[in-house]
Motif scaffolding. Structure first.
Motif, PDB file in Angstrom:
ATOM      1  N   SER A   1      -0.969 -10.665  -5.007  1.00  0.00           N
ATOM      2  CA  SER A   1      -1.282 -11.332  -6.265  1.00  0.00           C
ATOM      3  C   SER A   1       0.035 -11.466  -7.028  1.00  0.00           C
ATOM      4  O   SER A   1       0.591 -10.487  -7.511  1.00  0.00           O
ATOM      5  CB  SER A   1      -2.286 -10.495  -7.056  1.00  0.00           C
ATOM      6  N   LEU A   2       0.535 -12.693  -7.096  1.00  0.00           N
ATOM      7  CA  LEU A   2       1.832 -12.936  -7.726  1.00  0.00           C
ATOM      8  C   LEU A   2       1.672 -13.067  -9.239  1.00  0.00           C
ATOM      9  O   LEU A   2       0.699 -13.658  -9.704  1.00  0.00           O
ATOM     10  CB  LEU A   2       2.434 -14.242  -7.205  1.00  0.00           C
ATOM     11  N   ASP A   3       2.649 -12.534  -9.961  1.00  0.00           N
ATOM     12  CA  ASP A   3       2.596 -12.653 -11.415  1.00  0.00           C
ATOM     13  C   ASP A   3       2.531 -14.131 -11.805  1.00  0.00           C
ATOM     14  O   ASP A   3       3.430 -14.897 -11.484  1.00  0.00           O
ATOM     15  CB  ASP A   3       3.853 -12.018 -12.036  1.00  0.00           C
TER      16      ASP A   3
ATOM     17  N   THR B   1      -2.991 -15.762  -6.037  1.00  0.00           N
ATOM     18  CA  THR B   1      -2.994 -14.832  -4.910  1.00  0.00           C
ATOM     19  C   THR B   1      -2.798 -15.597  -3.604  1.00  0.00           C
ATOM     20  O   THR B   1      -3.500 -16.571  -3.349  1.00  0.00           O
ATOM     21  CB  THR B   1      -4.328 -14.049  -4.905  1.00  0.00           C
TER      22      THR B   1
ATOM     23  N   ILE C   1       1.714  -7.849  -6.605  1.00  0.00           N
ATOM     24  CA  ILE C   1       1.089  -6.591  -6.169  1.00  0.00           C
ATOM     25  C   ILE C   1       0.281  -6.859  -4.910  1.00  0.00           C
ATOM     26  O   ILE C   1      -0.441  -7.858  -4.832  1.00  0.00           O
ATOM     27  CB  ILE C   1       0.194  -6.026  -7.287  1.00  0.00           C
ATOM     28  N   ILE C   2       0.423  -5.979  -3.941  1.00  0.00           N
ATOM     29  CA  ILE C   2      -0.308  -6.153  -2.682  1.00  0.00           C
ATOM     30  C   ILE C   2      -1.783  -5.855  -2.905  1.00  0.00           C
ATOM     31  O   ILE C   2      -2.145  -4.772  -3.380  1.00  0.00           O
ATOM     32  CB  ILE C   2       0.271  -5.233  -1.590  1.00  0.00           C
ATOM     33  N   THR C   3      -2.609  -6.834  -2.590  1.00  0.00           N
ATOM     34  CA  THR C   3      -4.045  -6.641  -2.777  1.00  0.00           C
ATOM     35  C   THR C   3      -4.763  -6.453  -1.436  1.00  0.00           C
ATOM     36  O   THR C   3      -5.851  -5.921  -1.387  1.00  0.00           O
ATOM     37  CB  THR C   3      -4.669  -7.831  -3.526  1.00  0.00           C
TER      38      THR C   3
ATOM     39  N   GLU D   1      -1.700 -10.086   1.723  1.00  0.00           N
ATOM     40  CA  GLU D   1      -2.145 -10.813   0.530  1.00  0.00           C
ATOM     41  C   GLU D   1      -1.504 -10.200  -0.717  1.00  0.00           C
ATOM     42  O   GLU D   1      -1.551  -8.985  -0.903  1.00  0.00           O
ATOM     43  CB  GLU D   1      -3.669 -10.725   0.426  1.00  0.00           C
TER      44      GLU D   1
ATOM     45  N   PHE E   1       3.043  -1.784   4.354  1.00  0.00           N
ATOM     46  CA  PHE E   1       2.646  -2.160   2.999  1.00  0.00           C
ATOM     47  C   PHE E   1       1.258  -1.618   2.698  1.00  0.00           C
ATOM     48  O   PHE E   1       0.351  -1.728   3.517  1.00  0.00           O
ATOM     49  CB  PHE E   1       2.669  -3.680   2.843  1.00  0.00           C
TER      50      PHE E   1
ATOM     51  N   LYS F   1      -1.965  -1.172  -0.249  1.00  0.00           N
ATOM     52  CA  LYS F   1      -2.605  -1.800  -1.396  1.00  0.00           C
ATOM     53  C   LYS F   1      -2.039  -1.194  -2.693  1.00  0.00           C
ATOM     54  O   LYS F   1      -1.899   0.029  -2.787  1.00  0.00           O
ATOM     55  CB  LYS F   1      -4.107  -1.542  -1.304  1.00  0.00           C
ATOM     56  N   GLY F   2      -1.698  -2.056  -3.639  1.00  0.00           N
ATOM     57  CA  GLY F   2      -1.226  -1.560  -4.930  1.00  0.00           C
ATOM     58  C   GLY F   2       0.279  -1.474  -5.058  1.00  0.00           C
ATOM     59  O   GLY F   2       0.789  -1.252  -6.153  1.00  0.00           O
TER      60      GLY F   2
ATOM     61  N   ARG G   1       3.997  -2.587  -5.600  1.00  0.00           N
ATOM     62  CA  ARG G   1       4.621  -3.729  -6.261  1.00  0.00           C
ATOM     63  C   ARG G   1       5.746  -4.221  -5.358  1.00  0.00           C
ATOM     64  O   ARG G   1       6.562  -3.427  -4.889  1.00  0.00           O
ATOM     65  CB  ARG G   1       5.168  -3.295  -7.626  1.00  0.00           C
TER      66      ARG G   1
END
Lengths: 719, 70
Positions: free
Chosen positions: B51-53, B57, B33-35, B49, B3, B5-6, B8
């Motif tokens: 960030s869920l819609d 997070t 989105i993976i942060t 980590e 995975f 960063k960024g 979806r």
């Protein structure tokens, strides 16, 4: 109550009004009202469990039963009648997490806020910075994070990664804006702590004075608890103080923010190690009713290669950084090799350079693209002269006569294995080589020191060797003992630890108040809605993210002076004006659809609204096509688009960005303001077939009526 | 699965990992989105980590995640 308004958010609003008006004077009743508000807020945000509704009922009954407080009684009745009248709706909020009216999601946080592990209301404080209100901006930040200055300098800024402006050009420089405003507000002591709640006469022990522990201490102190922070080291700050070199985070910045926490009455006991100087039993017998474990992850992983234990010149990165932070300025070695690829490896390399190492090499077993360290930190380290050796696996420590002479390494290649798309470094046979060194520093990660918690026999550990907690309530397997930060997540970021500390404070407050823990973790909360600033579309599009000025290279190689010199005030205010205010615009796209599909005008080129597939955006194009009909504003669910007449102009703005402004046509007879010519033209075209008599739209209604009334009488059929 | 960063992703199933809490059942089917891919990159075992819609997070085990082609 109308069907269009939500009983939950409506009751919350009523409680807010009651709390703000200070009508409920009785401290006990006031506390119950606050608890009721907290529980209803959980319900509104889909975080409530099965105990919430019974608790709301029993607390409201308690208010009604309070003989001496009529305002409390009245408040209890308001809540109870809402529960009575709208029980099904409230249960639907709890069970389905659905608010049919949409009221409970009206204040949807922006992507930057949603991404922040501490949940800071970014758009609000950026807007306040744009207006020059630094104190208020810090006040908004500190609702969720008591370390704005620290985070302004060292945060990994996930908020910027999600910044919607980045879909147009570059994200807002949120981190540096925060640093500027914190420096302004805190250095001249204009910003003061918020007032504490009344004393609750309960004590909480926090183990560890790192970002997580001190954040919990701050919020607990604000809630009226007596908090004591126990720290093994002689200073506060934890990894912020010991793991990050002064060139990135000056010690004085941490000291200033710690002092603000101390000002709230939080007591710090330094040189006090848990497991040695204090134990859980001892704390409990001293009257502490809850304990928060925030011990961090300070123990380095070993390299596990031959020779590692044979030479004292093999050291751990965290040890070196700690020694340097505490004032030890001895050169670790003339030729230092650091093994690892994370931020700790980069910080260690930069520290070695500043301590006087002539040659500093980072040996990393994968390639640059896989390096977990922050890209900008890597670039700065390379600028300073740190050499990066990629695809390099350490094989053995070499030495002679008790002195380390080098690190034997082997070249690696990255391959995919059959069962995974992950790239694994595999040694290339026969490619051994030696990096000359007189010190080797291990920076391959940290873990928790399990030994210090050995008295907690009932404490459950995860298989990752971290403390097992309930992720929502932060409770460990021992009642009254909570944990958070690196000790729970493994080594993570400062802002994650701060978020954990804030959640822990809320959970401890609930535990000690006997109110149920939420079922779901909190969603970041909008703190305010700051009025936008007007910015012309051209300016909005042409403002560019500023570069951060850096200290000159010579000083960076020799001193621990701060490398990033900070923005100037003008730059900060301009940069803050680039913000799109995603706290106001929910990016639903209705404005674009209405303009394009219903009006057939297509004046809004808002490509950024599609987060995953952004198309071109140009706010300036609106002025070329827009007829100022106002259909976009009328259909915007959150008043992000506004159309107003001001003076002799009509203005269309999107969250403050002036998209179009046109002069209003004047009535040719009385001079009253009409619509802009483009809109009149549009109306004329639309109505020319059905209403030729009013085709001339250059008169106001009154004048048109006067002019045509006589004609109507003359032409009226008799009788 | 690696995975970055960024990316979806969708939480497409529950995980058996101990890092999965029961409240997370409600996140199944959500996108995000993976942060932060993990705390020490390229660790297949690390919690990543996301960030869920509309849900904040959080960190999740990797086996419950599916990359969405965007």
């Amino acid at each position: 109550m109308s069907e269009k308004s939500c009983p939950v958010s409506n009751t919350i609003a009523q409680l807010d009004g009651i709390l703000q008006s200070n009508r409920v004077k009785n401290p006990k009743s006031r506390r119950i009202v606050e608890e009721l508000r907290q529980l209803l807020n959980d319900i509104a945000w889909g975080r409530a469990g099965k105990d919430h509704l019974p608790s709301v009922e029993s607390l409201s009954q308690e208010l009604i039963d309070e003989e001496t407080d009529s305002a409390g009684k009245e408040t209890g009745s308001i809540v109870q009648s809402a529960v009575h009248d709208y029980r099904e709706t409230i249960i639907s909020h709890i069970v389905t997490h659905n608010c049919a009216t949409g009221d409970c999601v009206r204040l949807v946080p922006a992507p930057c806020q949603m991404t922040c592990p501490a949940g800071i209301d970014v758009p609000s404080y950026v807007a306040l910075i744009a207006q020059g209100h630094d104190d208020e901006a810090i006040s908004v930040i500190r609702r969720d994070n008591p370390f704005p200055w620290v985070c302004g300098l060292v945060c990994t800024r996930p908020c910027e990664f999600m910044c919607v402006r980045g879909r147009i050009d570059k994200p807002i420089s949120i981190k540096f804006l925060k640093a500027f405003t914190a420096e302004r507000a805190l250095s001249d002591r204009r910003y003061l702590n918020p007032p504490k709640e009344s004393d609750k006469d309960k004590r909480v022990a926090v183990i560890g004075a790192g970002p997580g522990g001190m954040t919990a201490a701050y919020y607990l102190a604000l809630k009226g608890y007596g908090v004591t922070v126990f720290e093994a080291l002689p200073v506060a700050g934890g990894m912020m103080m010991l793991g990050i070199p002064r060139c990135r985070l000056p010690r004085e910045v941490i000291d200033r923010e710690v002092a603000m926490i101390e000002d709230l009455g939080v007591e710090f006991r330094f040189n006090t190690r848990y497991g040695k100087d204090i134990t859980l039993k001892g704390l409990q017998s001293d009257g502490f009713e809850a304990v928060f474990l925030a011990i961090g992850a300070h123990k380095s992983f070993r390299l596990n290669i031959p020779g590692e234990t044979d030479f004292p010149q093999v050291i751990e990165a965290i040890d070196l950084l700690r020694r340097a932070a505490l004032g030890d300025r001895r050169i670790p070695g003339k030729h230092a090799v650091i093994v690892g690829g994370g931020n700790v490896a980069i910080d260690t390399a930069r520290t070695c350079l500043r301590l006087g190492s002539e040659e500093v090499t980072i040996a990393y077993r994968r390639a640059r693209a896989e390096m977990p360290a922050d890209v900008e930190e890597v670039e700065q380290a390379e600028d300073e002269g740190v050499h990066l050796a990629f695809l390099t696996i350490p094989k053995a420590i070499l030495g002679k006569d008790g002195r380390l002479t080098g690190l034997e390494c082997i070249r690696a290649k990255l391959i995919k294995r059959d069962d995974s798309d992950r790239l694994f470094p595999v040694p290339i046979e026969g490619s051994e080589f030696i990096i000359e060194a007189d010190t080797v520093i291990s920076a391959i990660g940290q873990q928790i020191d399990l030994e210090c918690l050995s008295d907690l026999k009932d404490l459950k550990w995860s298989r990752r060797q971290t403390i097992q907690t309930n992720n929502v309530s932060m409770e460990t397997s021992i009642p009254g003992v909570f944990a958070g930060g690196d000790a729970v997540t493994g080594p993570a970021t400062v802002v994650e630890a701060i978020g954990a500390g804030k959640r822990a404070a809320e959970a401890i407050d609930r535990y000690l108040s006997g109110i149920p823990q939420p079922k779901m973790p909190p969603v970041p909360v909008r703190r305010t809605r700051v009025e936008w600033m007007e910015v012309p579309a051209g300016t909005k599009m042409t403002l560019r993210r500023p570069e951060m000025p850096l200290l000159n290279l010579e000083r960076r190689r020799t001193t621990f002076q701060q490398v990033e010199l900070g923005y100037t005030e003008n730059v900060v205010r301009e940069e803050a004006r680039r913000c799109l205010r995603c706290d106001i615009c929910l990016r639903c796209g209705k404005c674009v659809e209405v303009c394009r599909d219903m009006m057939g005008v297509n004046a809004l080129e808002f490509g950024f609204l599609n987060f995953d597939h952004p198309a071109p955006t140009d706010f300036r194009l609106t002025a070329e096509r827009c007829i100022l009909c106002g259909a976009c504003a009328e259909n915007c669910p959150n008043q992000a688009i506004r159309i107003i007449d001001r003076g002799d102009e009509r203005l269309l703005s999107y969250c403050g960005t002036i998209l179009n402004r046109q002069k209003l046509e004047r009535c040719r007879e009385c001079g009253a303001a009409l619509d802009p010519p483009r809109y009149l033209e549009f109306l004329q075209k639309r109505t020319q077939n059905i209403s030729p008599v009013i085709a001339d739209r250059t008169r106001c209604r009154a004048c048109a009526r006067r002019r045509t009334a006589g004609v109507h009488v003359e032409n009226a059929p008799a009788g | 699965m690696t995975f970055h960063k960024g990316q979806r992703v969708e939480i497409f199933k529950k995980s058996d990992d101990e890092g999965w809490d029961s409240y997370m059942d409600e996140y199944v089917g959500l996108h995000g989105i993976i942060t932060d891919p993990d705390t020490s990159i390229n660790d297949p075992d690390a919690l990543v980590e996301i960030s869920l819609d509309q849900k904040g997070t959080h960190r999740f085990p990797q086996d419950c995640l599916k990359i969405l082609e965007v």
